[in-house]
Design a protein around this motif. Structure first.
Motif, PDB file in Angstrom:
ATOM      1  N   PHE A 229       0.829  -1.203   0.000  1.00 65.08           N
ATOM      2  CA  PHE A 229       0.000   0.000   0.000  1.00 65.08           C
ATOM      3  C   PHE A 229       0.863   1.253   0.000  1.00 65.08           C
ATOM      4  O   PHE A 229       1.838   1.345   0.729  1.00 65.08           O
ATOM      5  CB  PHE A 229      -0.909   0.003   1.236  1.00 65.08           C
ATOM      6  CG  PHE A 229      -1.576   1.327   1.493  1.00 65.08           C
ATOM      7  CD1 PHE A 229      -2.403   1.906   0.542  1.00 65.08           C
ATOM      8  CD2 PHE A 229      -1.366   2.015   2.686  1.00 65.08           C
ATOM      9  CE1 PHE A 229      -3.005   3.137   0.761  1.00 65.08           C
ATOM     10  CE2 PHE A 229      -1.966   3.240   2.923  1.00 65.08           C
ATOM     11  CZ  PHE A 229      -2.777   3.799   1.957  1.00 65.08           C
ATOM     12  N   THR A 230       0.474   2.227  -0.843  1.00 68.95           N
ATOM     13  CA  THR A 230       1.109   3.537  -0.820  1.00 68.95           C
ATOM     14  C   THR A 230       0.055   4.629  -0.685  1.00 68.95           C
ATOM     15  O   THR A 230      -0.901   4.680  -1.467  1.00 68.95           O
ATOM     16  CB  THR A 230       1.955   3.813  -2.074  1.00 68.95           C
ATOM     17  OG1 THR A 230       2.402   5.177  -2.031  1.00 68.95           O
ATOM     18  CG2 THR A 230       1.185   3.574  -3.360  1.00 68.95           C
ATOM     19  N   PRO A 231       0.226   5.526   0.308  1.00 70.72           N
ATOM     20  CA  PRO A 231      -0.686   6.668   0.427  1.00 70.72           C
ATOM     21  C   PRO A 231      -0.258   7.868  -0.411  1.00 70.72           C
ATOM     22  O   PRO A 231      -0.887   8.931  -0.322  1.00 70.72           O
ATOM     23  CB  PRO A 231      -0.620   6.997   1.923  1.00 70.72           C
ATOM     24  CG  PRO A 231       0.733   6.563   2.349  1.00 70.72           C
ATOM     25  CD  PRO A 231       1.118   5.394   1.471  1.00 70.72           C
ATOM     26  N   LEU A 232       0.800   7.719  -1.207  1.00 71.17           N
ATOM     27  CA  LEU A 232       1.269   8.771  -2.123  1.00 71.17           C
ATOM     28  C   LEU A 232       1.452  10.109  -1.411  1.00 71.17           C
ATOM     29  O   LEU A 232       0.984  11.159  -1.869  1.00 71.17           O
ATOM     30  CB  LEU A 232       0.315   8.913  -3.320  1.00 71.17           C
ATOM     31  CG  LEU A 232       0.230   7.690  -4.247  1.00 71.17           C
ATOM     32  CD1 LEU A 232      -0.795   7.911  -5.337  1.00 71.17           C
ATOM     33  CD2 LEU A 232       1.597   7.365  -4.844  1.00 71.17           C
ATOM     34  N   HIS A 233       2.118  10.055  -0.251  1.00 68.39           N
ATOM     35  CA  HIS A 233       2.463  11.259   0.519  1.00 68.39           C
ATOM     36  C   HIS A 233       1.249  11.978   1.090  1.00 68.39           C
ATOM     37  O   HIS A 233       1.338  13.162   1.450  1.00 68.39           O
ATOM     38  CB  HIS A 233       3.274  12.256  -0.335  1.00 68.39           C
ATOM     39  CG  HIS A 233       4.517  11.684  -0.922  1.00 68.39           C
ATOM     40  ND1 HIS A 233       5.583  11.275  -0.137  1.00 68.39           N
ATOM     41  CD2 HIS A 233       4.883  11.439  -2.213  1.00 68.39           C
ATOM     42  CE1 HIS A 233       6.549  10.825  -0.937  1.00 68.39           C
ATOM     43  NE2 HIS A 233       6.153  10.907  -2.179  1.00 68.39           N
ATOM     44  N   GLY A 234       0.129  11.276   1.184  1.00 68.32           N
ATOM     45  CA  GLY A 234      -1.091  11.936   1.616  1.00 68.32           C
ATOM     46  C   GLY A 234      -1.573  11.526   2.997  1.00 68.32           C
ATOM     47  O   GLY A 234      -0.782  11.257   3.910  1.00 68.32           O
ATOM     48  N   THR A 235      -2.895  11.405   3.134  1.00 70.72           N
ATOM     49  CA  THR A 235      -3.545  11.329   4.446  1.00 70.72           C
ATOM     50  C   THR A 235      -3.989   9.934   4.873  1.00 70.72           C
ATOM     51  O   THR A 235      -4.493   9.766   5.978  1.00 70.72           O
ATOM     52  CB  THR A 235      -4.801  12.220   4.442  1.00 70.72           C
ATOM     53  OG1 THR A 235      -5.715  11.736   3.444  1.00 70.72           O
ATOM     54  CG2 THR A 235      -4.451  13.670   4.150  1.00 70.72           C
ATOM     55  N   ALA A 236      -3.830   8.930   4.017  1.00 66.05           N
ATOM     56  CA  ALA A 236      -4.540   7.669   4.232  1.00 66.05           C
ATOM     57  C   ALA A 236      -3.800   6.631   5.060  1.00 66.05           C
ATOM     58  O   ALA A 236      -4.400   5.633   5.466  1.00 66.05           O
ATOM     59  CB  ALA A 236      -4.912   7.044   2.876  1.00 66.05           C
ATOM     60  N   ARG A 237      -2.523   6.813   5.329  1.00 61.87           N
ATOM     61  CA  ARG A 237      -1.738   5.714   5.892  1.00 61.87           C
ATOM     62  C   ARG A 237      -2.367   5.110   7.150  1.00 61.87           C
ATOM     63  O   ARG A 237      -2.581   3.901   7.222  1.00 61.87           O
ATOM     64  CB  ARG A 237      -0.308   6.177   6.202  1.00 61.87           C
ATOM     65  CG  ARG A 237       0.502   5.063   6.873  1.00 61.87           C
ATOM     66  CD  ARG A 237       1.945   5.423   7.107  1.00 61.87           C
ATOM     67  NE  ARG A 237       2.657   4.290   7.711  1.00 61.87           N
ATOM     68  CZ  ARG A 237       3.968   4.208   7.822  1.00 61.87           C
ATOM     69  NH1 ARG A 237       4.731   5.187   7.370  1.00 61.87           N
ATOM     70  NH2 ARG A 237       4.538   3.145   8.371  1.00 61.87           N
ATOM     71  N   ASP A 238      -2.626   5.916   8.152  1.00 61.35           N
ATOM     72  CA  ASP A 238      -3.056   5.377   9.439  1.00 61.35           C
ATOM     73  C   ASP A 238      -4.381   4.629   9.344  1.00 61.35           C
ATOM     74  O   ASP A 238      -4.514   3.505   9.846  1.00 61.35           O
ATOM     75  CB  ASP A 238      -3.164   6.502  10.473  1.00 61.35           C
ATOM     76  CG  ASP A 238      -1.798   6.999  10.935  1.00 61.35           C
ATOM     77  OD1 ASP A 238      -0.788   6.350  10.587  1.00 61.35           O
ATOM     78  OD2 ASP A 238      -1.747   8.031  11.617  1.00 61.35           O
ATOM     79  N   LEU A 239      -5.371   5.242   8.711  1.00 61.32           N
ATOM     80  CA  LEU A 239      -6.693   4.609   8.670  1.00 61.32           C
ATOM     81  C   LEU A 239      -6.696   3.355   7.805  1.00 61.32           C
ATOM     82  O   LEU A 239      -7.341   2.361   8.160  1.00 61.32           O
ATOM     83  CB  LEU A 239      -7.751   5.599   8.172  1.00 61.32           C
ATOM     84  CG  LEU A 239      -8.211   6.652   9.178  1.00 61.32           C
ATOM     85  CD1 LEU A 239      -9.321   7.504   8.579  1.00 61.32           C
ATOM     86  CD2 LEU A 239      -8.694   6.013  10.483  1.00 61.32           C
ATOM     87  N   VAL A 240      -5.987   3.372   6.679  1.00 60.14           N
ATOM     88  CA  VAL A 240      -5.947   2.167   5.841  1.00 60.14           C
ATOM     89  C   VAL A 240      -5.225   1.035   6.572  1.00 60.14           C
ATOM     90  O   VAL A 240      -5.688  -0.109   6.593  1.00 60.14           O
ATOM     91  CB  VAL A 240      -5.289   2.468   4.477  1.00 60.14           C
ATOM     92  CG1 VAL A 240      -5.016   1.165   3.720  1.00 60.14           C
ATOM     93  CG2 VAL A 240      -6.190   3.368   3.636  1.00 60.14           C
ATOM     94  N   GLN A 241      -4.085   1.356   7.192  1.00 61.21           N
ATOM     95  CA  GLN A 241      -3.360   0.321   7.940  1.00 61.21           C
ATOM     96  C   GLN A 241      -4.215  -0.277   9.053  1.00 61.21           C
ATOM     97  O   GLN A 241      -4.309  -1.499   9.205  1.00 61.21           O
ATOM     98  CB  GLN A 241      -2.079   0.920   8.545  1.00 61.21           C
ATOM     99  CG  GLN A 241      -0.868   0.846   7.645  1.00 61.21           C
ATOM    100  CD  GLN A 241       0.408   1.146   8.398  1.00 61.21           C
ATOM    101  OE1 GLN A 241       0.633   2.284   8.815  1.00 61.21           O
ATOM    102  NE2 GLN A 241       1.244   0.151   8.578  1.00 61.21           N
TER     103      GLN A 241
END
Length: 568
Positions: A229-241
């Motif tokens: 998974f890549t959040p592309l430098h954005g906001t999604a990392r924590d919630l997706v993980q």
């Protein structure tokens, strides 16, 4: 005259120091000055979006205050000021500053704000509006635009972007602000002390993650699938993980080079999962670990893209239409109870593949104009009337909504569901590409394409207008070797049938969109972007084989491009 506007800014004695310095840098560049001042940055039905910098046609603290003043007047006019406004922001330059400026203007009018302490996905803002029962919401974001852009998106009390009537009301209030330089903003510390600026974070995250559990359809299936998974430098990392972890996915690799917020989006040409180059690092990591599925989200996490290895081990990026079809079919095949009044909601430029899949499962399909606000609006309408039960909503541009606890497209939800779909098929010894091929063989080969033509500045806007007028007035009867059956002009809400000349009303809001319906379930559509200096051309082809559909698609594009090149 733009020069009068420039002089008004130049003579403003309390000008922000950074903006004053930037203004001096371009004082001898007349073309740059004209573009910065020839109009007010338009606040449209999707909010506003533009380049950062000084000027009435730029994103800066003064144009933000103008938008916030309009929002404050709108909220007061609705009699909802005591409920306040939820505010989120992404990883771009000035995003947090613009969020605070918005809160300061609202606070001046006595309207409380609820602002996230750090960046959050757009769909979580939509959820926060509903969870906190605020009167409205704001996300400071320019989605996947280049680094020099930012934007302001407004949401209603249902958590959806403002539909036309509400947007028209707010636009009117914004346009009544005569001088953006004189908009009053209260002191941040005083607002915090008075309870008019409230910082929010983990409690909303926890509530959102609890609702995210409902996206899982078959919780007990084996989740033995390797994800990158890549959040592309954005906001999604924590919630997706966290969402993947609580759904039972244990093999999740993160592209660390793209995991941290970065307003320059320094590892990609464009932070947009629609652009295949955005997957380059994920593909490299996927090959290294033998990943079954790659996931990417755009900076504000309302769009999600997926890539799957083919038989040669090369990753193929799925289109939004393909990913949507896979998720829709999985939902309808495996949900424990598909209601008789179930409904798919898609946009007019989204593939007809979804309609055919919905038909096969005996549920209805509703088309809306482009823009997820129209899907959100219909969800609310049918929840209230009980006429239909929402099953899935999507658009071709990588936007999906699985469960309506949010009212905007939600890349976090989509990531959780497509991972489950991938795991389900892996348990059968298949990939998502295998599953997609089975759907094509069953329903026909629906192939689509999109071309965006960027035309910036005043001259670009004039060219876009010319293109739309030409296609509207040309009387086109054939495209790509296919006869034109009907022309849908959403500016007049009419559908014209070429053979016989009959017309009928289109029951959708007005929009500057043209769609040409061709024989054999083929079509093409023209739509100027509401948020970017672009005109978009959408194409759809269908036949009994991939090869034939590809030929039809290329012929359609050639017909349109020949005409386009003659115009510009």
């Amino acid at each position: 005259m733009w020069k009068n506007e420039y002089n008004r800014w130049k003579e403003f004695k309390e000008m922000d120091e950074q903006l004053s310095s930037q203004l001096k840098e371009i004082e001898d560049d007349e073309q740059s000055l004209e573009d910065a001042f020839y109009k007010n940055l338009e606040f449209g039905t999707g909010g506003m979006r533009g380049k950062l910098g000084p000027g009435t046609n730029r994103m800066n603290i003064y144009t933000i205050r103008r938008a916030a003043e309009g929002l404050a007047t709108y909220v007061n006019d609705q009699g909802l000021s005591n409920r306040g406004v939820a505010i989120a922001y992404d990883s771009r330059y000035m995003s947090k500053e613009f969020a605070v400026e918005t809160a300061r203007v609202l606070g001046y009018h006595g309207i409380p704000s609820y602002v996230f302490t750090s960046l959050r996905p757009t769909p979580e803002l939509s959820f926060a509006v509903r969870h906190l029962k605020t009167a409205a919401g704001v996300v400071v974001t320019a989605s996947h635009n280049p680094p020099e852009y930012n934007g302001f998106k407004a949401y209603n009390e249902d958590g959806g972007q403002l539909p036309p009537l509400q947007a028209e009301s707010m636009i009117g209030f914004v346009n009544k602000v005569e001088n953006e330089l004189n908009v009053d903003a209260a002191d941040q510390k005083q607002l915090e002390d008075d309870g008019l600026l409230n910082w929010i974070d983990e409690k909303i995250d926890a509530a959102y993650l609890e609702q995210l559990k409902s996206v899982t359809i078959q919780p007990d299936i084996k989740k033995d699938i390797s994800l990158v998974f890549t959040p592309l430098h954005g906001t999604a990392r924590d919630l997706v993980q966290k969402g993947l972890e609580q759904s039972g996915f244990s093999s999740v690799g993160i592209v660390e080079e793209q995991a941290q917020p970065d307003p320059e989006f320094s590892t990609v040409a464009s932070p947009n999962p629609e652009e295949h180059q955005a997957f380059a690092m994920a593909i490299e990591q996927g090959k290294a670990v033998g990943a079954d599925l790659l996931l990417a989200t755009d900076p504000d996490a309302d769009r999600m893209g997926a890539a799957v290895p083919d038989k040669n081990g090369e990753y193929q990026v799925l289109t939004g239409n393909q990913t949507g079809a896979l998720m829709l079919d999985y939902i309808l095949e495996h949900s424990p109870d598909v209601p008789d009044n179930g409904l798919l909601i898609k946009t007019i430029v989204t593939s007809e593949f979804g309609r055919v899949i919905a038909d096969a499962h005996n549920i209805g399909t509703l088309d809306t104009l482009t823009g997820f606000k129209f899907i959100g609006e219909k969800i609310k309408e049918y929840e209230q009337s009980g006429e239909y039960e929402f099953m899935f909503g999507y658009e071709e541009s990588y936007g999906y909504l699985v469960k309506p606890f949010a009212r905007d497209k939600d890349a976090v939800q989509a990531a959780i569901l497509i991972a489950e779909v991938g795991a389900y098929y892996k348990n059968q010894g298949k990939t998502l590409l295998d599953a997609l091929e089975e759907l094509y063989q069953k329903h026909g080969y629906f192939l689509e394409d999109l071309q965006s033509v960027k035309l910036e500045g005043k001259s670009g806007a004039d060219k876009i207008k010319t293109i739309m007028e030409d296609f509207r007035d040309a009387g086109i009867t054939e495209a790509g070797g296919k006869k034109v059956v009907a022309v849908e002009d959403y500016s007049t809400m009419t559908r014209y049938y070429v053979e016989g000349g009959a017309t009928e009303e289109i029951e959708l809001p007005t929009s500057n969109v043209l769609k040409f319906i061709l024989e054999d379930d083929c079509w093409f559509c023209l739509r100027p972007s509401g948020t970017e200096p672009k005109i978009k051309f959408y194409y759809g082809a269908k036949s009994g084989s991939r090869k034939d559909s590809e030929k039809i698609l290329e012929a359609l594009k050639a017909t349109v491009n020949d005409r386009l090149h003659a115009l510009i």
